[in-house]
Design a protein around this motif. Structure first.
Motif, short mmCIF file in Angstrom:
data_model
loop_
_atom_site.label_atom_id
_atom_site.label_comp_id
_atom_site.label_asym_id
_atom_site.label_seq_id
_atom_site.Cartn_x
_atom_site.Cartn_y
_atom_site.Cartn_z
N ILE A 1 33.50 -37.89 18.76
CA ILE A 1 34.78 -37.50 19.34
C ILE A 1 35.69 -37.06 18.18
CG2 ILE A 1 36.71 -38.31 20.81
CD1 ILE A 1 33.80 -38.79 22.01
N LEU B 1 31.82 -44.82 23.09
CA LEU B 1 32.61 -43.62 23.36
C LEU B 1 31.72 -42.42 23.67
CD1 LEU B 1 35.30 -43.99 20.56
CD2 LEU B 1 35.61 -44.34 23.01
N GLU C 1 30.08 -42.91 27.04
CA GLU C 1 30.98 -42.74 28.19
C GLU C 1 31.47 -41.31 28.36
OE1 GLU C 1 32.84 -47.25 28.27
OE2 GLU C 1 34.11 -45.59 27.60
N GLN C 2 31.71 -40.64 27.23
CA GLN C 2 32.33 -39.32 27.32
C GLN C 2 31.32 -38.17 27.32
OE1 GLN C 2 35.78 -38.72 24.87
NE2 GLN C 2 36.34 -40.87 24.92
N GLN C 3 30.07 -38.46 26.98
CA GLN C 3 29.04 -37.40 26.98
C GLN C 3 27.84 -37.89 27.79
OE1 GLN C 3 28.52 -36.29 22.73
NE2 GLN C 3 30.65 -36.87 22.47
#
Ligand code: SF4
Ligand code: SF4
Length: 212
Positions: A51, A145, A148-150
């Motif tokens: 990120i 992270l 969850e985000q990718q």
């Protein structure tokens, strides 16, 4: 001063001195180079990426590392003539997190790492490596992270791995590090202690080299 205290208390010659320090540093750097190539191809094949402006993993309080993986950092500090000064700084700092972590991002440093070029093996593997599970199979180990985000890329990567896609394996790289420095690469310390020990080892080595 910390370094002199270290010289007084460190009263045995470690096996690591049997290899010249600069050669050991070069071998660790070569290992990092191999990992970078494997990591880059893994990232481009999966699309997984950090990120932007995130440095969250550097703030974990329980990061463990070996002194061996920070020898390139210690060597660079020695070459810049700032190693002793850095040891004093570590001694005085009450913070137990990685001392290289920078809480404010500057344009000079990528992410939050104050010495990205010489970061340790654990820093390089975190987020994009595999752990071997109890069945002997590589299991993707990434951060919360990224997971969850990718999510799509993450799930696709898990599938690709089932079909044999290559991924840097944590234990393989630590095994290779142990081949370089058998005594010390297996000694895992809190990251701040690992960095301190790496600097002490370089200073100690150079001190005895100069006086022998
Ligand atoms: S690995 Fe995860 S926590 Fe660490 S910098 Fe990348 S996105 Fe952030
Ligand atoms: S060396 Fe750099 S990348 Fe590694 S934990 Fe410290 S700040 Fe983070």
């Amino acid at each position: 001063m910390n370094f002199h205290f270290y010289l007084q208390t460190y009263n045995r010659i470690d096996n690591h001195t049997s290899m010249k320090m600069h050669l050991m540093v070069r071998r660790v750097e070569r290992l990092f180079g191999d990992l970078e190539k494997e990591m880059n191809s893994f990232k481009s094949e999966t699309g997984l990426h950090c990120i932007q402006n995130c440095g969250f993993c550097c703030t974990r309080p329980n990061v463990m590392a070996s002194s061996t993986e920070f020898l390139p950092l210690a060597w660079a500090l020695y070459k810049e003539n700032t190693a002793s000064q850095y040891l004093d700084h570590l001694e005085l700092s009450p913070i137990s997190l990685c001392p290289i972590f920078m809480s404010l991002k500057t344009s000079e440093h990528a992410g939050f790492c104050g010495n990205y070029k010489n970061r340790g093996l654990v820093c390089r593997l975190f987020g994009y490596s595999a752990m071997v599970n109890k069945h002997g199979l590589p299991e993707l180990s990434t951060c919360k992270l990224i997971k969850e985000q990718q999510t799509d890329q993450y799930n696709e990567t898990v599938e690709k791995m089932k079909n044999g896609m290559k991924i840097p394996v944590y234990s393989n790289y630590y095994r290779r590090l142990s081949n370089i420095d058998p005594d010390q690469a297996i000694v895992m310390l809190p990251i701040k202690e690992a960095i301190r020990k790496a600097i002490e080892r370089v200073l100690w080595y150079q001190h005895y080299r100069a006086s022998s």
